[in-house]
Design a protein around this motif. Structure first.
Motif, PDB file in Angstrom:
ATOM      1  N   ILE A 165     -17.282   6.290   9.292  1.00 23.57           N
ATOM      2  CA  ILE A 165     -16.786   4.727   8.464  1.00 23.57           C
ATOM      3  C   ILE A 165     -18.447   4.183   7.526  1.00 23.57           C
ATOM      4  CG2 ILE A 165     -16.296   2.633   8.376  1.00 23.57           C
ATOM      5  CD1 ILE A 165     -14.455   3.789  10.144  1.00 23.57           C
ATOM      6  N   ILE A 166     -19.120   4.699   8.732  1.00 23.72           N
ATOM      7  CA  ILE A 166     -20.311   4.669   8.312  1.00 23.72           C
ATOM      8  C   ILE A 166     -20.974   5.357   6.819  1.00 23.72           C
ATOM      9  CG2 ILE A 166     -22.923   4.349   8.199  1.00 23.72           C
ATOM     10  CD1 ILE A 166     -21.621   1.922   9.796  1.00 23.72           C
ATOM     11  N   LYS A 167     -20.642   6.803   7.111  1.00 21.64           N
ATOM     12  CA  LYS A 167     -20.994   7.350   6.156  1.00 21.64           C
ATOM     13  C   LYS A 167     -20.620   6.878   4.729  1.00 21.64           C
ATOM     14  CE  LYS A 167     -20.626  11.527   7.192  1.00 21.64           C
ATOM     15  NZ  LYS A 167     -20.271  13.160   7.830  1.00 21.64           N
ATOM     16  N   ARG A 168     -19.341   6.883   4.934  1.00 19.74           N
ATOM     17  CA  ARG A 168     -18.131   6.865   3.429  1.00 19.74           C
ATOM     18  C   ARG A 168     -18.362   5.018   3.296  1.00 19.74           C
ATOM     19  NH1 ARG A 168     -16.234  11.040   5.838  1.00 19.74           N
ATOM     20  NH2 ARG A 168     -16.423  12.728   4.553  1.00 19.74           N
ATOM     21  N   LYS A 169     -19.173   4.134   3.442  1.00 20.44           N
ATOM     22  CA  LYS A 169     -19.143   2.678   3.773  1.00 20.44           C
ATOM     23  C   LYS A 169     -18.449   1.616   2.498  1.00 20.44           C
ATOM     24  CE  LYS A 169     -24.065   2.544   2.779  1.00 20.44           C
ATOM     25  NZ  LYS A 169     -24.836   3.496   3.296  1.00 20.44           N
ATOM     26  N   LEU A 170     -19.058   2.596   1.044  1.00 21.57           N
ATOM     27  CA  LEU A 170     -18.502   1.841  -0.147  1.00 21.57           C
ATOM     28  C   LEU A 170     -17.160   1.461  -0.059  1.00 21.57           C
ATOM     29  CD1 LEU A 170     -18.753   0.375  -2.270  1.00 21.57           C
ATOM     30  CD2 LEU A 170     -18.893   2.963  -4.039  1.00 21.57           C
ATOM     31  N   PHE A 171     -16.519   3.036   0.155  1.00 25.98           N
ATOM     32  CA  PHE A 171     -14.877   2.893  -0.161  1.00 25.98           C
ATOM     33  C   PHE A 171     -13.954   2.265   1.294  1.00 25.98           C
ATOM     34  CE2 PHE A 171     -16.747   6.855  -1.908  1.00 25.98           C
ATOM     35  CZ  PHE A 171     -16.195   6.141  -3.116  1.00 25.98           C
ATOM     36  N   ALA A 172     -14.949   2.682   2.668  1.00 19.22           N
ATOM     37  CA  ALA A 172     -14.505   1.404   3.728  1.00 19.22           C
ATOM     38  C   ALA A 172     -14.834  -0.015   3.150  1.00 19.22           C
ATOM     39  CB  ALA A 172     -15.709   1.505   4.814  1.00 19.22           C
ATOM     40  N   THR A 173     -15.449  -0.082   2.641  1.00 18.30           N
ATOM     41  CA  THR A 173     -15.873  -1.488   2.258  1.00 18.30           C
ATOM     42  C   THR A 173     -14.649  -2.322   1.048  1.00 18.30           C
ATOM     43  OG1 THR A 173     -18.235  -2.121   3.110  1.00 18.30           O
ATOM     44  CG2 THR A 173     -17.236  -3.737   1.348  1.00 18.30           C
ATOM     45  N   ILE A 174     -14.148  -1.453   0.278  1.00 13.71           N
ATOM     46  CA  ILE A 174     -13.561  -1.625  -0.339  1.00 13.71           C
ATOM     47  C   ILE A 174     -11.946  -1.882   0.383  1.00 13.71           C
ATOM     48  CG2 ILE A 174     -12.117  -1.083  -2.568  1.00 13.71           C
ATOM     49  CD1 ILE A 174     -13.918   0.245  -3.799  1.00 13.71           C
ATOM     50  N   ASN A 175     -11.319  -1.138   1.176  1.00 10.49           N
ATOM     51  CA  ASN A 175      -9.936  -1.054   2.187  1.00 10.49           C
ATOM     52  C   ASN A 175     -10.882  -2.750   2.653  1.00 10.49           C
ATOM     53  OD1 ASN A 175      -8.915   1.166   1.217  1.00 10.49           O
ATOM     54  ND2 ASN A 175     -10.507   2.103   2.468  1.00 10.49           N
TER      55      ASN A 175
ATOM     56  N   ALA B 270      -2.033  -3.707  -0.216  1.00  6.24           N
ATOM     57  CA  ALA B 270      -3.306  -3.878   0.570  1.00  6.24           C
ATOM     58  C   ALA B 270      -2.542  -1.751   0.849  1.00  6.24           C
ATOM     59  CB  ALA B 270      -3.707  -4.555   2.172  1.00  6.24           C
ATOM     60  N   SER B 271      -2.062  -1.767   1.487  1.00  5.86           N
ATOM     61  CA  SER B 271      -1.740  -0.759   2.203  1.00  5.86           C
ATOM     62  C   SER B 271      -1.552   0.175   1.255  1.00  5.86           C
ATOM     63  CB  SER B 271      -0.169  -0.451   3.266  1.00  5.86           C
ATOM     64  OG  SER B 271      -0.592  -1.451   4.281  1.00  5.86           O
ATOM     65  N   ILE B 272      -1.087   0.185   0.180  1.00  2.00           N
ATOM     66  CA  ILE B 272      -1.120   1.384  -0.551  1.00  2.00           C
ATOM     67  C   ILE B 272      -2.622   1.637  -1.239  1.00  2.00           C
ATOM     68  CG2 ILE B 272      -0.116   1.402  -3.403  1.00  2.00           C
ATOM     69  CD1 ILE B 272       2.168   0.024  -2.761  1.00  2.00           C
ATOM     70  N   ASN B 273      -3.065   0.809  -1.364  1.00  2.10           N
ATOM     71  CA  ASN B 273      -5.075   0.695  -1.740  1.00  2.10           C
ATOM     72  C   ASN B 273      -5.574   1.607  -0.819  1.00  2.10           C
ATOM     73  OD1 ASN B 273      -4.923  -0.972  -3.829  1.00  2.10           O
ATOM     74  ND2 ASN B 273      -5.829  -3.156  -2.658  1.00  2.10           N
ATOM     75  N   PHE B 274      -5.128   1.900   0.483  1.00  2.00           N
ATOM     76  CA  PHE B 274      -5.917   2.283   1.455  1.00  2.00           C
ATOM     77  C   PHE B 274      -5.037   3.534   0.933  1.00  2.00           C
ATOM     78  CE2 PHE B 274      -7.214   4.314   5.331  1.00  2.00           C
ATOM     79  CZ  PHE B 274      -8.166   3.462   5.709  1.00  2.00           C
ATOM     80  N   ILE B 275      -4.237   4.226   1.004  1.00  2.00           N
ATOM     81  CA  ILE B 275      -3.861   5.246   0.933  1.00  2.00           C
ATOM     82  C   ILE B 275      -4.183   6.191  -0.293  1.00  2.00           C
ATOM     83  CG2 ILE B 275      -1.446   6.797   0.673  1.00  2.00           C
ATOM     84  CD1 ILE B 275       0.077   4.454   2.140  1.00  2.00           C
ATOM     85  N   ASN B 276      -4.339   5.369  -0.999  1.00  2.00           N
ATOM     86  CA  ASN B 276      -4.658   6.066  -2.652  1.00  2.00           C
ATOM     87  C   ASN B 276      -5.896   5.990  -2.753  1.00  2.00           C
ATOM     88  OD1 ASN B 276      -2.476   5.490  -4.336  1.00  2.00           O
ATOM     89  ND2 ASN B 276      -2.546   3.830  -4.914  1.00  2.00           N
ATOM     90  N   ILE B 277      -6.678   5.525  -1.565  1.00  2.00           N
ATOM     91  CA  ILE B 277      -8.296   5.830  -1.724  1.00  2.00           C
ATOM     92  C   ILE B 277      -8.787   7.243  -0.670  1.00  2.00           C
ATOM     93  CG2 ILE B 277     -10.253   4.968  -1.272  1.00  2.00           C
ATOM     94  CD1 ILE B 277      -9.618   2.351  -2.469  1.00  2.00           C
ATOM     95  N   SER B 278      -7.831   6.795   0.413  1.00  2.00           N
ATOM     96  CA  SER B 278      -7.921   7.717   1.591  1.00  2.00           C
ATOM     97  C   SER B 278      -7.458   9.009   1.092  1.00  2.00           C
ATOM     98  CB  SER B 278      -6.874   7.338   2.443  1.00  2.00           C
ATOM     99  OG  SER B 278      -7.307   6.195   3.268  1.00  2.00           O
ATOM    100  N   THR B 279      -6.279   9.181   0.428  1.00  2.00           N
ATOM    101  CA  THR B 279      -5.457  10.826   0.108  1.00  2.00           C
ATOM    102  C   THR B 279      -6.924  11.038  -1.536  1.00  2.00           C
ATOM    103  OG1 THR B 279      -4.410   9.239  -1.965  1.00  2.00           O
ATOM    104  CG2 THR B 279      -3.169  10.353   0.185  1.00  2.00           C
TER     105      THR B 279
ATOM    106  N   TYR C 162     -10.394  -0.100  -8.085  1.00  2.00           N
ATOM    107  CA  TYR C 162     -11.754   0.116  -7.857  1.00  2.00           C
ATOM    108  C   TYR C 162     -12.206   1.540  -7.313  1.00  2.00           C
ATOM    109  CZ  TYR C 162     -16.688  -0.285  -8.749  1.00  2.00           C
ATOM    110  OH  TYR C 162     -17.807   0.119  -8.628  1.00  2.00           O
ATOM    111  N   GLY C 163     -12.222   1.741  -6.831  1.00  2.00           N
ATOM    112  CA  GLY C 163     -12.184   2.412  -5.622  1.00  2.00           C
ATOM    113  C   GLY C 163     -11.195   3.824  -5.940  1.00  2.00           C
ATOM    114  N   LEU C 164     -10.448   4.299  -6.538  1.00  2.00           N
ATOM    115  CA  LEU C 164     -10.081   5.012  -7.212  1.00  2.00           C
ATOM    116  C   LEU C 164     -10.585   5.647  -8.450  1.00  2.00           C
ATOM    117  CD1 LEU C 164      -5.861   4.622  -7.274  1.00  2.00           C
ATOM    118  CD2 LEU C 164      -7.015   6.283  -6.008  1.00  2.00           C
TER     119      LEU C 164
END
Length: 795
Positions: free
Chosen positions: A13-23, A296-305, A689-691
């Motif tokens: 999470i720390i390594k990818r903190k920008l995307f973690a922050t968006i999520n 919010a969950s869709i955001n998480f899934i899209n960014i994570s995939t 924005y994350g995508l």
């Protein structure tokens, strides 16, 4: 094992903190909204669940059938309670309660006599045996059997005397009744059906509302309610059948049919037939809360995939070093859980910060201190696990299936990590929800605007309503009217029972037309007012003339609706006909017909009505005043009024404000709809924005090549925007019929309604397109304006 999962997850999470922050932000907004919705629903659904034997408490209501019309009344004739108590053995206790608004109260506080208006209840003694409100001062139980006695709540005691122990103190009611306080109740929960905090012995009601105080069967008033504490294990349908025979005995000549219904206390708050909130509201709130969590969950899934493609080598190495699929799956679920946990904490903070505004919007008093219960922590646990599962399971499965050889050789395609098709489906779902919320908000707004600003058939602007004491004589009333009429700027004035629209009370009567042998099968509303009523409210007289100044009713004016209900071909046929009203107590000639006007809010149709003078029932003056110097005119009106009624408090209310109050509930839900639409869009923008960060990073080299070959910034913006615009168009096609159907069902609740127009949906779709373009433009422009040499080197 779990500790290792969490440690590795935290490092990732720390390594990818920008995307973690968006999520985290997206989920936090969803969590915060869900917590507020939970608090609202818990507040309302737990309505009055604080009495002993709450499941045995019922209110007796009436279904009044008049011809083909059914009117639901949260009341029964005043005489029913006594008969139910004495002739039947269904209940342990039966009690009546009658509310009266703005009663003048005098009391002494610190040696100074104060006067103000207070809403009060007149209650029978057994009321406090049915409802177990604890006493703070005054003995073991409430005693209101004696006349001129009262009980108050803690807050009311402090308001009046500055302390809670006020047993034995007195106050003056309506300038002449000395009332003694015999008890102080603990504060009544805000969710209660009880709105007032001052309770006076029912014996005193006769001095202020004679009809409700007597044991009569000749009519009802919504001010009077009857409650019963039934014996255990009663058959409700059998009781309703038994008391269904009472109208034949006590109302044998009445044309309208009464059906008495027992309503459980738990049903009162969410039964719109009897004045409660619309029962679909909890469903709507629940769906909206679910929508925000899903977005919010869709955001998480899209960014994570999307991230999975770039984490493929890491996953390949882990598999080569011995990690199994389940290890990788739970590793990713651990990351999701930590992010969700952080989001829940921030969401709780968001809810705490916005709670005061939420309370102001709904005029309620939600408090976080009421949340510390097993039920609430159970809700938080469920929602945390649900979001973690929704957000993390699909990306976790995809990552655990990555083939290590392909990952290490860099030969994985995006289809191996979820594929663009899956992300497109999820983005379409997200856009669809946003368009539904925006379009629904537009339609609700248009209906409220239509109701408030449509021509109601009368003048409501710069008319102020001035309450007048009921116990003044006719001479004093007309003397005051003449003096007010002489004030410069007072253009017209009328004495009346109620105004058109925004009425505080509704009186109806039976009618016998043109000496027919029987009453009509419908009732007619009474709009009592003097000879200036039509002129003051600018009602349009379509036939006949106005009635002359009278001391008694022998001439009436009716509306066009009466002719329609009677089946007449023209309103002109009404002129000169005789009508008998109110149990034949009024025998009058129709001398005029006014054009139909809206007397109720737009959820109800126009009723037949008559206008006639009857001075003893006037409760208000309506003053049409000049709009240029209204404040000065009101000040002069107050001066004249106070000269006449020194012992009474001067108050006035503009009619347009009173009418607007009829739509307060809709206004609140419109505001809430706007807030939720904005939250849905904001959460969606975070995901977009994350995508776009990933898409831009993936196509950096392509952008550099295009710029070398001559593409400009506009071409590159189109490149990144066109796919999203296509997805929004698809979302619009899905959202339009869904929104149209459900809004059409909502609008069916209005007798007068706006139309759903196609351009509402175009506006919603265009709004989502514009917001999306703004969201993606920053990062796209950043790369598009970068030197192509740098872009090509980045690969």
């Amino acid at each position: 094992m779990i500790k290792n999962y969490l440690k590795i997850a935290w490092r990732n999470i720390i390594k990818r903190k920008l995307f973690a922050t968006i999520n985290v932000l997206g989920l936090a907004l969803g969590f915060g909204s869900s917590i507020l919705i939970y608090m609202f629903l818990n507040y309302n659904l737990s309505f009055d669940n604080f009495h002993n034997n709450e499941d045995r408490i019922y209110r007796i209501n009436t279904e009044e059938h008049r011809g083909g019309d059914v009117q639901y009344m949260p009341s029964v004739p005043p005489g029913l309670a006594k008969v139910f108590r004495e002739d039947y053995n269904y209940a342990e206790k039966i009690a009546k309660i009658c509310d009266r608004e703005e009663m003048i109260i005098d009391f002494e506080q610190k040696g100074v006599v104060k006067k103000f208006k207070e809403d009060v209840y007149f209650v029978e003694e057994d009321f406090f045996q049915i409802f177990t409100f604890p006493l703070l001062h005054g003995g073991d139980k409430v005693s209101l059997s004696a006349p001129n006695t009262a009980v108050v709540t803690e807050d009311q005691a402090i308001k009046m005397f500055g302390k809670t122990d006020v047993v034995g103190k007195t106050f003056v009611l309506k300038n002449d009744k000395i009332i003694k306080i015999t008890g102080v109740l603990q504060n009544i929960p805000k969710a209660s059906f009880l709105e007032h905090e001052l309770f006076i012995s029912f014996v005193n009601l006769e001095d202020f509302f004679e009809f409700a105080a007597h044991e009569t069967w000749n009519g009802m008033t919504s001010n009077l309610k009857t409650y019963g504490l039934l014996h255990p294990n009663q058959d409700i349908s059998a009781i309703e059948t038994a008391i269904g025979e009472l109208p034949k005995k006590h109302r044998p000549t009445s044309k309208n049919k009464h059906v008495y219904k027992l309503q459980p206390l738990s049903d009162i708050h969410f039964n719109s037939d009897y004045g409660g909130l619309n029962p679909v509201l909890p469903v709507i709130f629940g769906i909206v809360g679910l929508f925000l969590i899903v977005i919010a969950s869709i955001n998480f899934i899209n960014i994570s995939t999307a991230q999975a493609f770039y984490r493929s080598k890491e996953i390949g190495i882990r598999k080569v070093l011995g990690s199994f699929k389940q290890h990788l799956f739970w590793q990713f679920m651990s990351e999701t859980f930590i992010i969700s946990l952080f989001a829940l904490g921030i969401g709780f903070l968001f809810a705490f910060l916005f709670l005061p505004s939420f309370n102001n919007l709904f005029e309620i008093e939600l408090s976080f201190k009421d949340l510390f219960s097993l039920q609430f922590f159970g809700f938080l646990t469920v929602i945390l696990l649900l979001v973690s599962f929704l957000s993390g399971s699909y990306p976790g499965i995809l990552m655990s299936r990555i083939i290590p050889v392909l990952a290490l050789k860099g030969k994985l395609s995006h289809n191996d990590t979820g594929g663009s098709s899956t992300r497109k489906v999820l983005v379409v779902a997200q856009f669809t929800i946003s368009i539904i919320l925006i379009a629904s908000t537009i339609i609700i707004s248009r209906q409220i605007d239509y109701a408030v600003n449509t021509d109601l058939g009368f003048d409501k602007n710069f008319i102020t309503m001035l309450p007048i004491p009921r116990d003044i004589g006719e001479d004093k009333l007309y003397s005051l009217k003449n003096r007010l009429q002489q004030i410069p700027g007072v253009e017209n004035i009328t004495g009346c029972l109620t105004s058109p629209g925004g009425s505080q009370s509704i009186w109806s009567a039976n009618i016998r037309y043109n000496n027919r042998p029987e009453d009509e099968e419908f009732s007619i509303l009474s709009k009592l007012g003097d000879e200036d009523y039509i002129k003051t409210f600018d009602l349009e007289l379509v036939e006949g003339r106005n009635f002359f100044k009278r001391d008694s009713i022998d001439e009436v004016i009716v509306n066009e609706k009466l002719g329609e209900k009677l089946g007449l071909s023209s309103s002109h046929e009404l002129i000169g006909k005789q009508v008998k009203l109110n149990g034949n107590s009024i025998n009058a000639t129709i001398v005029g017909v006014v054009k139909n006007f809206h007397d109720n809010n737009f959820t109800e149709g126009i009723s037949p009505m008559y206008i006639a003078p009857q001075t003893k029932f006037y409760s208000e003056f309506a003053l049409k005043i000049n709009s240029q110097n209204s404040n000065e005119i009101i000040a002069k009106v107050k001066e004249k009024w106070s000269e006449t009624f020194e012992e009474y408090i001067f108050e006035h209310r503009f009619l347009d404000e009173r009418i607007a109050e009829q739509y307060e509930t809709e206004q609140r839900y419109l505001s809430l709809s706007k807030i939720f639409s904005g939250l849905a869009i904001l959460i969606g923008c975070l995901g977009l924005y994350g995508l776009i960060l990933f898409f831009v990073g993936q196509r950096t080299k392509e952008i550099g090549v295009r710029k070398v070959l001559g593409s400009n910034i506009g071409n590159i913006l189109v490149l990144f925007s066109k796919d999203f615009i296509k997805l929004i168009a698809i979302s619009g096609l899905i959202a339009t019929p869904i929104t149209w159907y459900f809004m059409e069902q909502w609008l069916k609740g209005y007798a007068f309604r706006t139309q759903i127009l196609w351009w509402y949906f175009i506006v919603a779709i265009v709004a989502v397109i514009v917001i999306t373009l703004i969201t993606i433009s920053y990062q796209t422009l950043k790369v598009a304006t970068t030197s192509p040499v740098k872009s090509l080197r980045s690969e």
